[in-house]
Scaffold this active site. Structure first.
Site, mmCIF file in Angstrom:
data_model
loop_
_atom_site.group_PDB
_atom_site.id
_atom_site.type_symbol
_atom_site.label_atom_id
_atom_site.label_comp_id
_atom_site.label_asym_id
_atom_site.label_seq_id
_atom_site.Cartn_x
_atom_site.Cartn_y
_atom_site.Cartn_z
ATOM 1 N N LYS A 175 -51.213 -18.727 -18.515
ATOM 2 C CA LYS A 175 -49.825 -18.905 -17.953
ATOM 3 C C LYS A 175 -49.452 -17.560 -17.287
ATOM 4 O O LYS A 175 -49.134 -16.678 -18.030
ATOM 5 C CB LYS A 175 -48.847 -19.297 -19.022
ATOM 6 C CG LYS A 175 -47.816 -20.252 -18.711
ATOM 7 C CD LYS A 175 -46.581 -19.573 -17.672
ATOM 8 C CE LYS A 175 -45.970 -18.563 -18.186
ATOM 9 N NZ LYS A 175 -45.033 -17.931 -17.049
ATOM 10 N N GLU A 231 -38.942 -8.104 -26.287
ATOM 11 C CA GLU A 231 -38.199 -9.186 -26.769
ATOM 12 C C GLU A 231 -38.805 -10.704 -26.581
ATOM 13 O O GLU A 231 -38.966 -11.392 -27.633
ATOM 14 C CB GLU A 231 -36.939 -9.450 -25.764
ATOM 15 C CG GLU A 231 -35.722 -8.520 -26.195
ATOM 16 C CD GLU A 231 -35.621 -8.528 -27.784
ATOM 17 O OE1 GLU A 231 -35.525 -9.476 -28.488
ATOM 18 O OE2 GLU A 231 -35.512 -7.399 -28.249
ATOM 19 N N THR A 232 -39.675 -11.013 -25.558
ATOM 20 C CA THR A 232 -40.412 -12.070 -25.410
ATOM 21 C C THR A 232 -41.429 -12.033 -26.436
ATOM 22 O O THR A 232 -41.961 -13.048 -27.153
ATOM 23 C CB THR A 232 -41.044 -12.295 -23.879
ATOM 24 O OG1 THR A 232 -40.047 -11.966 -23.072
ATOM 25 C CG2 THR A 232 -41.737 -13.573 -23.715
ATOM 26 N N GLY A 233 -41.919 -10.873 -26.825
ATOM 27 C CA GLY A 233 -43.147 -10.738 -27.827
ATOM 28 C C GLY A 233 -42.720 -11.142 -29.097
ATOM 29 O O GLY A 233 -43.373 -11.963 -29.881
ATOM 30 N N GLU A 250 -49.206 -7.573 -26.451
ATOM 31 C CA GLU A 250 -49.154 -6.252 -25.886
ATOM 32 C C GLU A 250 -47.947 -6.035 -25.282
ATOM 33 O O GLU A 250 -47.875 -6.811 -24.288
ATOM 34 C CB GLU A 250 -50.435 -5.991 -24.801
ATOM 35 C CG GLU A 250 -50.998 -4.555 -24.619
ATOM 36 C CD GLU A 250 -50.101 -4.090 -23.347
ATOM 37 O OE1 GLU A 250 -49.046 -3.723 -23.675
ATOM 38 O OE2 GLU A 250 -50.595 -3.592 -22.373
ATOM 39 N N CYS A 284 -47.494 -0.569 -18.499
ATOM 40 C CA CYS A 284 -47.130 -0.478 -19.675
ATOM 41 C C CYS A 284 -47.436 1.074 -20.300
ATOM 42 O O CYS A 284 -46.648 1.195 -21.205
ATOM 43 C CB CYS A 284 -47.855 -1.491 -20.632
ATOM 44 S SG CYS A 284 -49.633 -1.505 -20.472
ATOM 45 N N GLU A 384 -37.591 0.738 -22.764
ATOM 46 C CA GLU A 384 -38.516 0.919 -21.511
ATOM 47 C C GLU A 384 -37.896 0.420 -20.381
ATOM 48 O O GLU A 384 -37.801 -0.740 -19.951
ATOM 49 C CB GLU A 384 -39.737 -0.324 -21.824
ATOM 50 C CG GLU A 384 -40.923 -0.110 -20.704
ATOM 51 C CD GLU A 384 -42.077 -1.194 -21.404
ATOM 52 O OE1 GLU A 384 -41.742 -2.427 -21.618
ATOM 53 O OE2 GLU A 384 -43.052 -0.806 -21.094
#
Ligand code: TXE
Length: 512
Positions: A175, A231-233, A250, A284, A384
């Site tokens: 995805k 946040e998604t992690g 990651e 990153c 970040e």
């Protein structure tokens, strides 16, 4: 206009809903492509197909040598198609074509590296020192692996997951970011054409927030490997908890680049620019926090500002361009808001910090920006911003020991822990500092290089697990212990075991 399709159950198809999404070229905001937008129903179909292949299909039962051979062919093919792939990546991301070409080289190296790992044995024999016992450790694929990737290095991030996952014999559901589907779609075609079992690969395109929960909560998915925002992690980790699936994350970083006064300053300054402004800071591991010894602050910062103003921002296909655009209007606004807030919070803007007008106004460009006199109270230092923004912090002290201690404290003062660098001419200090920095990769007198043989990943809230290297393959393997008793006998633990033995003996003699 081309419409990119999903790949589910060995077939390219539109989404069930027929929904599509227009993909922008961020350097001029025109639409260059339309892609199918997967729904939860498509995700369910992909999971079912991947599960079927893993439980009763062929891919996991092929030899690892066979799978390695295919990865090698994929590497060769990617290099052969480098120009096409680099163009697709440039149109999706707005980063320079030259960088995208280098990315394809890196992607091919990842496939070649994991092809070589096919000959590395993962099993081992254990000697329990018990007569008649053979005991061995074997590895097996984890199962159905969902691989979710971001927009900054679309094909490269995919390769770090796809190559080891396929070598291990897993069924994968890919995805990519909804903003950058092209090269992952291209990769899926290459995988199939070069011999990967089609049923072992599913491709879903579209927004992660819509189909994410279907993928991450499903009991038929065994693992989620995710690269993206913090946040998604966190959301993914929570939603995977219900089925206790394996999760590899990651999640970026807020990476310190520490310069001591005794460093080779021309090299340190030059690399400090690449550290933060490569790919407009959308990296990153970007060295977005300069942590410089107070005594050399003016010298270093003046030179950085002079050089940053000269960086050529513009048309990604122009070979004179040094850095392209940001990924989207929304992302640029986020970066700009961080810069404005930093100024309100007391930082000094030395260069950049303005949304460009004129020729660059059509795209989502942002100039290299340097904010001086920063500290941890400022959002741009601890969050970040993921743009071309360098914050400058300083350290000082009355002795070498104190300066070293203060530099380390500032560099570690972040919830993230992905990467960092230390610049000094003192080799023992370099080693001492490197060991004390709580980040997954440390460069000494360098910034950014990585190799597929060396593990990559973060400490603290930069994530868990590692990509690349042997550990990057181990992420996609289960470990099983097989204990084989070649001389089975009654264990004799419970009281009636003698009777059992006698009964067994009678039965045996009866048989004879
Ligand atoms: O990332 P997201 P975004 C950081 C960077 C950036 C921030 C947000 O700071 O500003 O993240 O970027 C999919 N379940 N990084 O919003 O949302 C999504 O479709 C499952 C650091 O673009 O994390 C995409 O495929 N999947 C980073 C992928 O997650 C979901 C690189 C990443 O998108 C989902 C990029 C959900 N609920 C951004 N929601 C790095 N570590 O290098 C979204 N996705």
């Amino acid at each position: 206009m081309t419409i990119l399709q999903l790949f589910i159950d060995s077939t390219f198809s539109d989404s069930e809903s027929g929904n599509t999404r227009d993909i922008e070229y961020p350097a001029d905001s025109t639409i260059h492509l339309t892609a199918a937008e997967a729904s939860s129903a498509d995700a369910e179909r992909a999971i079912a197909a991947a599960r079927r292949e893993f439980d009763s299909g062929q891919w996991r039962h092929t030899t690892v040598a066979h799978r390695g051979d295919i990865l090698r062919k994929v590497a060769r093919r990617l290099l052969k198609d480098k120009e096409t792939i680099a163009r697709l990546e440039t149109f999706d991301t707005g980063k320079t074509y030259a960088e995208c070409e280098m990315d394809v080289d890196d992607v091919a190296s990842v496939f070649s590296y994991y092809a070589d790992q096919a000959t590395a044995s993962n099993g081992r024999v254990v000697d329990p020192s018990v007569p008649g016992i053979s005991s061995k450790i074997v590895t097996e694929p984890v199962g159905v692996c969902v691989l979710i990737t971001p927009w900054n290095y679309p094909l490269l991030q995919a390769s770090w997951k796809v190559a080891p996952a396929l070598l291990a014999g897993n069924s994968i559901i890919l995805k990519p970011s909804e903003l950058t589907p092209s090269t992952t779609h291209y990769l899926v075609k290459v995988l199939i054409e070069e011999g990967v079992e089609p049923a072992a690969v599913q491709l879903l395109l579209g927004a992660g927030a819509d189909i994410g929960p279907t993928l991450t909560e499903s009991p038929d998915v065994d693992m989620v490997s995710f690269t993206g925002g913090l946040e998604t992690g966190r959301t993914i980790m929570k939603s995977a908890a219900g089925t206790v699936k394996r999760v590899a994350l990651e999640l970026g970083g807020k990476n310190p680049n520490v310069i001591f006064a005794d460093a080779d300053l021309p090299a340190a300054i030059d690399n400090a620019l690449t550290a933060v402004f490569l790919d407009s800071g959308q990296v990153c591991s970007a060295g977005a926090r300069l942590v410089v010894e107070e005594s050399i602050h003016d010298k270093v910062v003046d030179e950085l500002v002079r050089r940053a103003r000269e960086i050529r921002v513009g048309d990604p296909f122009d070979s004179a361009t040094e850095t392209g655009s940001l990924i989207s209007s929304e992302h640029r606004q986020k970066v700009h808001t961080y810069v404005e807030r930093a100024r309100e919070q007391g930082a000094t803007l030395l260069c950049g910090g303005e949304i460009p007008e004129g020729d660059l106004a059509k795209g989502y460009f942002y100039p290299p920006t340097i904010l001086d006199r920063c500290d941890q109270s400022m959002d741009c230092v601890h969050d970040e911003s993921f743009g071309p923004v360098l914050t400058v912090e300083t350290f000082s002290g009355d002795s070498d020991e104190e300066r070293e201690k203060n530099a380390i404290a500032i560099a570690n003062d972040t919830i993230y822990g992905l990467a960092g660098a230390v610049w000094t001419a003192d080799a023992s200090r370099a080693e001492r500092v490197a060991r004390q920095l709580r980040h997954g990769t440390i460069w000494i007198n360098d910034y950014h290089p990585y190799v597929p043989h060396a593990e990559w990943g973060g400490m603290k809230q930069s994530g868990n697990g590692r990509e690349l290297g042997p550990t990057g393959l181990a992420e996609y393997l289960e470990i099983k212990h097989i204990w084989h008793n070649t001389q089975p006998a009654v264990a004799g633990w419970f009281a009636n075991s003698e009777d059992a033995s006698a009964t067994a003996g009678e039965a045996n003699s009866g048989d004879n």
